[in-house]
Structure formats: structure tokens, C-alpha cells
Design a protein around this motif. Sequence first.
Motif, PDB file in Angstrom:
ATOM      1  N   LEU A   1      17.551  57.357  58.017  1.00 30.15           N
ATOM      2  CA  LEU A   1      17.077  58.289  56.753  1.00 30.15           C
ATOM      3  C   LEU A   1      15.648  58.043  56.460  1.00 30.15           C
ATOM      4  CD1 LEU A   1      20.174  57.513  54.441  1.00 30.15           C
ATOM      5  CD2 LEU A   1      19.967  59.558  56.268  1.00 30.15           C
ATOM      6  N   ALA A   2      15.160  59.207  55.993  1.00 27.92           N
ATOM      7  CA  ALA A   2      13.596  59.172  56.034  1.00 27.92           C
ATOM      8  C   ALA A   2      13.221  59.805  54.502  1.00 27.92           C
ATOM      9  CB  ALA A   2      12.950  60.295  56.810  1.00 27.92           C
ATOM     10  N   ALA A   3      12.154  59.066  53.849  1.00 26.61           N
ATOM     11  CA  ALA A   3      11.783  59.664  52.355  1.00 26.61           C
ATOM     12  C   ALA A   3      10.512  60.089  52.691  1.00 26.61           C
ATOM     13  CB  ALA A   3      12.084  58.608  51.565  1.00 26.61           C
ATOM     14  N   VAL A   4      10.055  61.135  52.460  1.00 28.45           N
ATOM     15  CA  VAL A   4       8.482  61.477  52.544  1.00 28.45           C
ATOM     16  C   VAL A   4       7.898  62.019  51.024  1.00 28.45           C
ATOM     17  CG1 VAL A   4       6.735  62.966  53.651  1.00 28.45           C
ATOM     18  CG2 VAL A   4       8.780  62.286  54.833  1.00 28.45           C
ATOM     19  N   PHE A   5       6.994  61.328  50.657  1.00 35.70           N
ATOM     20  CA  PHE A   5       6.890  61.784  49.049  1.00 35.70           C
ATOM     21  C   PHE A   5       5.203  61.316  49.009  1.00 35.70           C
ATOM     22  CE2 PHE A   5       8.282  57.389  49.674  1.00 35.70           C
ATOM     23  CZ  PHE A   5       7.558  56.843  48.744  1.00 35.70           C
ATOM     24  N   ALA A   6       4.952  61.661  47.904  1.00 32.33           N
ATOM     25  CA  ALA A   6       3.368  61.256  47.239  1.00 32.33           C
ATOM     26  C   ALA A   6       2.396  62.020  47.894  1.00 32.33           C
ATOM     27  CB  ALA A   6       3.216  59.744  47.145  1.00 32.33           C
ATOM     28  N   ARG A   7       2.725  63.265  48.062  1.00 29.36           N
ATOM     29  CA  ARG A   7       1.637  64.066  48.837  1.00 29.36           C
ATOM     30  C   ARG A   7       0.547  64.426  48.185  1.00 29.36           C
ATOM     31  NH1 ARG A   7       6.479  67.163  50.508  1.00 29.36           N
ATOM     32  NH2 ARG A   7       7.367  66.122  52.375  1.00 29.36           N
ATOM     33  N   ALA A   8      -0.759  64.466  48.803  1.00 26.49           N
ATOM     34  CA  ALA A   8      -1.988  64.981  48.160  1.00 26.49           C
ATOM     35  C   ALA A   8      -2.588  65.686  49.138  1.00 26.49           C
ATOM     36  CB  ALA A   8      -2.526  63.843  47.621  1.00 26.49           C
ATOM     37  N   GLY A   9      -3.104  66.849  48.967  1.00 21.56           N
ATOM     38  CA  GLY A   9      -3.732  67.526  50.212  1.00 21.56           C
ATOM     39  C   GLY A   9      -3.644  69.125  50.132  1.00 21.56           C
ATOM     40  N   LEU A  10      -4.230  69.458  51.150  1.00 25.14           N
ATOM     41  CA  LEU A  10      -4.035  71.084  51.247  1.00 25.14           C
ATOM     42  C   LEU A  10      -3.426  71.421  52.729  1.00 25.14           C
ATOM     43  CD1 LEU A  10      -7.596  72.057  49.622  1.00 25.14           C
ATOM     44  CD2 LEU A  10      -5.114  72.372  48.616  1.00 25.14           C
ATOM     45  N   ARG A  11      -2.331  70.678  53.049  1.00 26.45           N
ATOM     46  CA  ARG A  11      -1.899  70.978  54.309  1.00 26.45           C
ATOM     47  C   ARG A  11      -0.463  70.885  54.107  1.00 26.45           C
ATOM     48  NH1 ARG A  11      -0.534  68.597  59.560  1.00 26.45           N
ATOM     49  NH2 ARG A  11      -1.189  69.718  61.101  1.00 26.45           N
ATOM     50  N   LEU A  12       0.425  71.858  54.768  1.00 28.55           N
ATOM     51  CA  LEU A  12       1.715  72.262  54.752  1.00 28.55           C
ATOM     52  C   LEU A  12       2.400  71.491  55.629  1.00 28.55           C
ATOM     53  CD1 LEU A  12       1.744  75.849  53.408  1.00 28.55           C
ATOM     54  CD2 LEU A  12       1.972  73.802  51.887  1.00 28.55           C
ATOM     55  N   GLY A  13       3.811  71.149  55.214  1.00 32.63           N
ATOM     56  CA  GLY A  13       4.697  70.769  56.225  1.00 32.63           C
ATOM     57  C   GLY A  13       4.669  69.359  56.934  1.00 32.63           C
ATOM     58  N   ALA A  14       4.760  68.323  56.008  1.00 31.50           N
ATOM     59  CA  ALA A  14       4.614  67.001  56.670  1.00 31.50           C
ATOM     60  C   ALA A  14       6.003  66.744  57.019  1.00 31.50           C
ATOM     61  CB  ALA A  14       4.486  66.045  55.261  1.00 31.50           C
ATOM     62  N   THR A  15       6.387  66.533  58.288  1.00 33.84           N
ATOM     63  CA  THR A  15       7.246  65.974  58.793  1.00 33.84           C
ATOM     64  C   THR A  15       6.949  64.771  59.873  1.00 33.84           C
ATOM     65  OG1 THR A  15       7.211  67.408  61.115  1.00 33.84           O
ATOM     66  CG2 THR A  15       8.259  68.367  59.086  1.00 33.84           C
ATOM     67  N   LEU A  16       8.014  64.120  60.074  1.00 35.56           N
ATOM     68  CA  LEU A  16       7.788  63.096  61.046  1.00 35.56           C
ATOM     69  C   LEU A  16       8.120  63.102  62.343  1.00 35.56           C
ATOM     70  CD1 LEU A  16       9.343  60.258  58.657  1.00 35.56           C
ATOM     71  CD2 LEU A  16       7.019  61.252  58.666  1.00 35.56           C
ATOM     72  N   GLU A  17       8.671  64.266  62.852  1.00 33.71           N
ATOM     73  CA  GLU A  17       8.764  64.656  64.143  1.00 33.71           C
ATOM     74  C   GLU A  17       7.619  64.543  65.089  1.00 33.71           C
ATOM     75  OE1 GLU A  17      10.843  68.742  64.905  1.00 33.71           O
ATOM     76  OE2 GLU A  17      11.916  68.414  63.025  1.00 33.71           O
ATOM     77  N   GLY A  18       7.965  63.633  66.144  1.00 33.78           N
ATOM     78  CA  GLY A  18       6.857  63.450  67.245  1.00 33.78           C
ATOM     79  C   GLY A  18       5.919  62.281  66.534  1.00 33.78           C
ATOM     80  N   THR A  19       6.290  61.698  65.602  1.00 33.88           N
ATOM     81  CA  THR A  19       5.595  60.550  65.026  1.00 33.88           C
ATOM     82  C   THR A  19       5.966  59.378  65.859  1.00 33.88           C
ATOM     83  OG1 THR A  19       5.458  61.482  62.947  1.00 33.88           O
ATOM     84  CG2 THR A  19       4.943  59.171  62.939  1.00 33.88           C
ATOM     85  N   LYS A  20       4.949  58.518  66.250  1.00 37.56           N
ATOM     86  CA  LYS A  20       5.158  57.120  66.990  1.00 37.56           C
ATOM     87  C   LYS A  20       4.862  55.960  66.255  1.00 37.56           C
ATOM     88  CE  LYS A  20       4.576  55.105  71.618  1.00 37.56           C
ATOM     89  NZ  LYS A  20       3.718  55.030  72.887  1.00 37.56           N
ATOM     90  N   TYR A  21       5.693  54.997  66.231  1.00 44.45           N
ATOM     91  CA  TYR A  21       5.583  53.758  65.661  1.00 44.45           C
ATOM     92  C   TYR A  21       5.331  52.648  66.625  1.00 44.45           C
ATOM     93  CZ  TYR A  21       7.382  56.443  61.754  1.00 44.45           C
ATOM     94  OH  TYR A  21       7.679  57.464  60.952  1.00 44.45           O
ATOM     95  N   THR A  22       4.299  51.697  66.320  1.00 44.62           N
ATOM     96  CA  THR A  22       4.061  50.706  67.265  1.00 44.62           C
ATOM     97  C   THR A  22       3.829  49.476  66.394  1.00 44.62           C
ATOM     98  OG1 THR A  22       2.842  52.243  68.896  1.00 44.62           O
ATOM     99  CG2 THR A  22       2.423  50.018  69.228  1.00 44.62           C
ATOM    100  N   ARG A  23       4.401  48.129  67.056  1.00 46.10           N
ATOM    101  CA  ARG A  23       3.998  47.016  66.132  1.00 46.10           C
ATOM    102  C   ARG A  23       2.597  46.744  66.362  1.00 46.10           C
ATOM    103  NH1 ARG A  23       7.810  43.836  68.713  1.00 46.10           N
ATOM    104  NH2 ARG A  23       9.393  44.608  67.058  1.00 46.10           N
ATOM    105  N   ILE A  24       2.043  46.170  65.132  1.00 46.05           N
ATOM    106  CA  ILE A  24       0.586  45.637  65.322  1.00 46.05           C
ATOM    107  C   ILE A  24       0.521  44.139  64.479  1.00 46.05           C
ATOM    108  CG2 ILE A  24      -0.423  48.041  64.842  1.00 46.05           C
ATOM    109  CD1 ILE A  24      -0.493  47.334  61.985  1.00 46.05           C
ATOM    110  N   ILE A  25      -0.630  43.680  64.904  1.00 44.48           N
ATOM    111  CA  ILE A  25      -1.131  42.386  64.184  1.00 44.48           C
ATOM    112  C   ILE A  25      -2.075  42.665  63.247  1.00 44.48           C
ATOM    113  CG2 ILE A  25      -1.697  40.157  64.583  1.00 44.48           C
ATOM    114  CD1 ILE A  25      -0.211  40.187  67.263  1.00 44.48           C
ATOM    115  N   PRO A  26      -1.702  42.503  61.906  1.00 45.57           N
ATOM    116  CA  PRO A  26      -3.012  43.334  61.003  1.00 45.57           C
ATOM    117  C   PRO A  26      -3.918  42.244  61.130  1.00 45.57           C
ATOM    118  CG  PRO A  26      -0.998  42.587  59.776  1.00 45.57           C
ATOM    119  CD  PRO A  26      -0.558  42.422  61.330  1.00 45.57           C
TER     120      PRO A  26
END
Length: 188
Positions: free
Chosen positions: A163-188
Motif C-alpha cells: 500500500l502507498a501513502a503519498v502526502f505533504a505536497r508542495a509545488g506546482l506540478r500535478l500528478g504525483a504517482t509512484l509508477e515507474g519509481t525505482k528503489y535502491t538500497r544505499i549506505i548513507p
Amino acid sequence: MTHSGMSRRVFTLGTLASTAALAACGNGIGSRGSVTIDARVNATLEEMYRSYPNTRSLAQKADGMLVMPLVTEAGLGLGGAYGRGALQVNGATVDYYSVVKGSGGLQIGAQQFAHVLFFMTNEALMDFRRSPGWAAGADLEYVISDKGDSVAADTTTTLSPVLAAVFARAGLRLGATLEGTKYTRIIP
């Protein structure tokens, strides 16, 4: 001006605008460190629980949550998004991840948003953790709509593995979706 000249110009301007917007935002690019990410993750969860109280019960039912406190998305013709966050299991951070998204088409503007992925089954969580680069698809079930309305977390919704929750938007661009988004493990 020819069509190909215009296409190159749009490509160049889009790339420059996206790069500048992503570099100028406060999404933590360059500020390495798990302490910074953890502080942002905790603040994001507090905001989500305060603004959308039903997400607290989802969090309790989830086998794990990927929290992306700040994703910056910008585009002019071509677009991109970037952010960093943490995977939590039983309330403790187990890994850190970056998120990257590229897009093309008719688009202009920039926005920032947070999102949380709830892994509702152990199998979905393990698939995510084993993947060298997990890509979000159209099969995600959103528990907070585009208008920011919270969807009830009923038994039908919680049958979805992620399940996904997308929130706290700021800006002038419409349509925040997560389709096509890639997640990769990192070492901060």
C-alpha cells in the motif's frame, strides 16, 4: 526552427531545469548520514499519523514500511525525481534506500512530497529487500488519494501486498504517482 531543433532544445532545457531543481531543493542530496535520514523519517511518520490517523493501524498491521520523507520531482519536457529514506521493520530502521524516477512527455514544474510504502505481507517485504532495484508499478494500492483524502483501511484495502501513502505536497506540478519509481538500497 525545425522540429528536431525544437526537440533538442526542449530536451536540453528539461534536463537543465530538472537538474537545477533537484540540486537546489532540501532533499538531502549531499548531506550524507543516517542521523539526518532517521530524523526526517521520524518527523514524516509523526506528520502522517497526525494528518491521516487511519495510517497508524496500517503501520501496526504492516510487516515493514519504507518511509521516503522528501522526494523532489521536477520536469520541463523531461523530468526526474530523487529522495532518500529508510526501511523500518517493527519500528526499527533496517536499511536505507534512495528513490529515482524519470519521466518524459508534456510536463512542467516541480513539487516535493513524502511517501510511505506499507508492506502488508512478509512475502512482499522479502521480495523488496532481496531485489537489487525494486520498481513500483501500477498495482500499488493508494491509501491517500491525490486530493489528500484518507481512504479507509478496511479489509479489502489491506489485502493488497503493498500500500502507498503519498502526502505533504508542495509545488506546482500535478500528478504525483509512484509508477515507474525505482528503489535502491544505499549506505548513507
